[in-house]
Design a protein around this motif. Structure first.
Motif, mmCIF file in Angstrom:
data_model
loop_
_atom_site.group_PDB
_atom_site.id
_atom_site.type_symbol
_atom_site.label_atom_id
_atom_site.label_comp_id
_atom_site.label_asym_id
_atom_site.label_seq_id
_atom_site.Cartn_x
_atom_site.Cartn_y
_atom_site.Cartn_z
ATOM 1 N N GLY A 62 11.793 15.956 18.708
ATOM 2 C CA GLY A 62 10.630 16.541 19.351
ATOM 3 C C GLY A 62 9.984 17.697 18.632
ATOM 4 N N ALA A 63 10.436 18.024 17.410
ATOM 5 C CA ALA A 63 9.762 19.065 16.640
ATOM 6 C C ALA A 63 8.381 18.586 16.202
ATOM 7 C CB ALA A 63 10.595 19.454 15.422
ATOM 8 N N ALA A 64 8.217 17.282 16.090
ATOM 9 C CA ALA A 64 6.924 16.655 15.837
ATOM 10 C C ALA A 64 6.743 15.535 16.857
ATOM 11 C CB ALA A 64 6.850 16.097 14.415
ATOM 12 N N ASP A 65 5.506 15.323 17.267
ATOM 13 C CA ASP A 65 5.224 14.259 18.237
ATOM 14 C C ASP A 65 5.153 12.901 17.557
ATOM 15 O OD1 ASP A 65 4.616 16.045 20.622
ATOM 16 O OD2 ASP A 65 3.138 16.781 19.175
ATOM 17 N N LEU A 66 4.592 12.902 16.362
ATOM 18 C CA LEU A 66 4.424 11.678 15.592
ATOM 19 C C LEU A 66 4.846 11.931 14.152
ATOM 20 C CD1 LEU A 66 1.415 12.303 17.163
ATOM 21 C CD2 LEU A 66 1.294 9.834 16.859
ATOM 22 N N GLY A 67 5.014 10.840 13.396
ATOM 23 C CA GLY A 67 5.326 10.966 11.982
ATOM 24 C C GLY A 67 4.981 9.685 11.259
ATOM 25 N N ILE A 68 5.040 9.747 9.954
ATOM 26 C CA ILE A 68 4.833 8.563 9.120
ATOM 27 C C ILE A 68 6.012 8.478 8.171
ATOM 28 C CG2 ILE A 68 3.365 7.463 7.386
ATOM 29 C CD1 ILE A 68 0.985 8.867 8.717
ATOM 30 N N ALA A 69 6.733 7.357 8.254
ATOM 31 C CA ALA A 69 7.967 7.204 7.475
ATOM 32 C C ALA A 69 8.107 5.775 6.998
ATOM 33 C CB ALA A 69 9.182 7.606 8.315
ATOM 34 N N GLY A 70 8.759 5.607 5.853
ATOM 35 C CA GLY A 70 8.991 4.286 5.294
ATOM 36 C C GLY A 70 10.040 3.511 6.074
ATOM 37 N N LYS A 71 9.936 2.202 6.008
ATOM 38 C CA LYS A 71 10.913 1.342 6.681
ATOM 39 C C LYS A 71 12.318 1.614 6.174
ATOM 40 C CE LYS A 71 12.086 -3.523 7.480
ATOM 41 N NZ LYS A 71 11.702 -4.938 7.187
ATOM 42 N N ASP A 72 12.445 1.934 4.881
ATOM 43 C CA ASP A 72 13.755 2.226 4.300
ATOM 44 C C ASP A 72 14.395 3.434 4.968
ATOM 45 O OD1 ASP A 72 11.577 3.649 3.093
ATOM 46 O OD2 ASP A 72 12.900 4.329 1.502
ATOM 47 N N MET A 179 14.907 -5.776 1.311
ATOM 48 C CA MET A 179 13.823 -5.757 2.303
ATOM 49 C C MET A 179 12.514 -5.333 1.642
ATOM 50 S SD MET A 179 14.359 -2.204 4.503
ATOM 51 C CE MET A 179 16.123 -2.398 4.812
ATOM 52 N N ALA A 180 11.419 -5.794 2.234
ATOM 53 C CA ALA A 180 10.109 -5.273 1.877
ATOM 54 C C ALA A 180 9.918 -3.970 2.651
ATOM 55 C CB ALA A 180 9.014 -6.269 2.239
ATOM 56 N N VAL A 181 9.315 -2.995 1.997
ATOM 57 C CA VAL A 181 9.183 -1.665 2.591
ATOM 58 C C VAL A 181 7.716 -1.262 2.647
ATOM 59 C CG1 VAL A 181 9.706 0.795 2.282
ATOM 60 C CG2 VAL A 181 11.465 -0.931 1.817
ATOM 61 N N SER A 182 7.310 -0.738 3.781
ATOM 62 C CA SER A 182 6.023 -0.071 3.922
ATOM 63 C C SER A 182 6.219 1.043 4.940
ATOM 64 C CB SER A 182 4.928 -1.052 4.372
ATOM 65 O OG SER A 182 5.305 -1.692 5.579
ATOM 66 N N SER A 183 5.203 1.834 5.154
ATOM 67 C CA SER A 183 5.362 3.000 6.034
ATOM 68 C C SER A 183 4.808 2.722 7.425
ATOM 69 C CB SER A 183 4.676 4.227 5.431
ATOM 70 O OG SER A 183 5.377 4.635 4.267
ATOM 71 N N ARG A 184 5.505 3.275 8.426
ATOM 72 C CA ARG A 184 5.145 3.061 9.824
ATOM 73 C C ARG A 184 4.779 4.374 10.496
ATOM 74 N NH1 ARG A 184 8.681 -1.440 10.673
ATOM 75 N NH2 ARG A 184 8.098 -2.904 9.044
#
Length: 212
Positions: A62-72, A179-184
């Motif tokens: 909860g220090a951040a509400d949202l984030g962007i991170a790789g599948k890995d 695995m194929a990796v992209s960011s979510r």
């Protein structure tokens, strides 16, 4: 205040056009600023710049509400407390097993040989080789992975590749894709329940911005 966590480097570079399209472009250049908390053009949204591997932790607690991170990173983290509404399709690459050119990897796997594998993805690597019935001794490294086989530290490495040029330059070949990796886009589950009216429009804006 809505807080979005992301990391510098490729993820930040490829997120900037999405932030612009979503109306939350940073008010100053994150690459040149030394600030770790960066305001955006929306007064109710700020960016926090964190290490890529730490992004899910900041969102989970909860220090951040949202984030962007790789599948890995998300797979290694486990995804506890996170909602993953969108694959943004950015920072695309592959997680692979690579070995020195000439190493008979297929024979080693068939024979059930014990392999020394250098990687920073310990959980992912352990589970992948367990499904193949291959015993591995894992050696944690955070960078310069290609050196491990060259210097005799490991038989194989598990890491991310995009063009494959680094592998080729160091006489390594990819022998399996894990695995194929992209960011979510990731969201704190509790925050989404209690602050959906504030967060859902932002999620929808990212979804629209990420459309091909």
């Amino acid at each position: 205040m809505i807080t979005l966590a992301l990391s510098k480097g490729r993820i930040l570079d490829e997120t900037l056009p999405l932030l612009e399209a979503a109306g939350i472009a940073p008010a100053e250049d994150p690459e040149t600023s030394r600030k770790l908390i960066v305001p955006t053009r929306r007064p109710d949204v700020r960016l926090v710049l964190v290490r890529a591997s730490d992004t899910p932790t900041y969102v989970q607690y909860g220090a951040a509400d949202l984030g962007i991170a790789g599948k890995d990173v998300l797979y290694e983290h486990g995804g506890a407390g996170l909602y993953q509404p969108l694959d943004l399709g950015i920072a695309a690459c592959r997680m692979v097993v690579a070995v020195p050119d000439g190493f008979d990897y297929a024979h080693a796997v068939r024979q059930g040989a014990r392999l020394r594998v250098a990687t920073k993805y310990l959980k992912t690597t352990r589970e992948f080789f367990a499904t193949k019935g291959v015993h591995v001794d894992l050696i944690r490294l955070y960078g310069s992975m290609a050196l491990a086989p060259i210097l005799g530290l490991a038989d194989a490495i598990v890491g991310l590749v995009s063009t494959g040029k680094t592998l080729k330059a160091n006489n390594l070949v990819a022998v399996e894709e894990i695995m194929a990796v992209s960011s979510r886009l990731i969201v704190n589950q509790a925050a989404l329940k209690t602050r959906r009216a504030a967060l859902q429009p932002l999620i929808d804006a990212f979804a629209k911005a990420a459309q091909p």
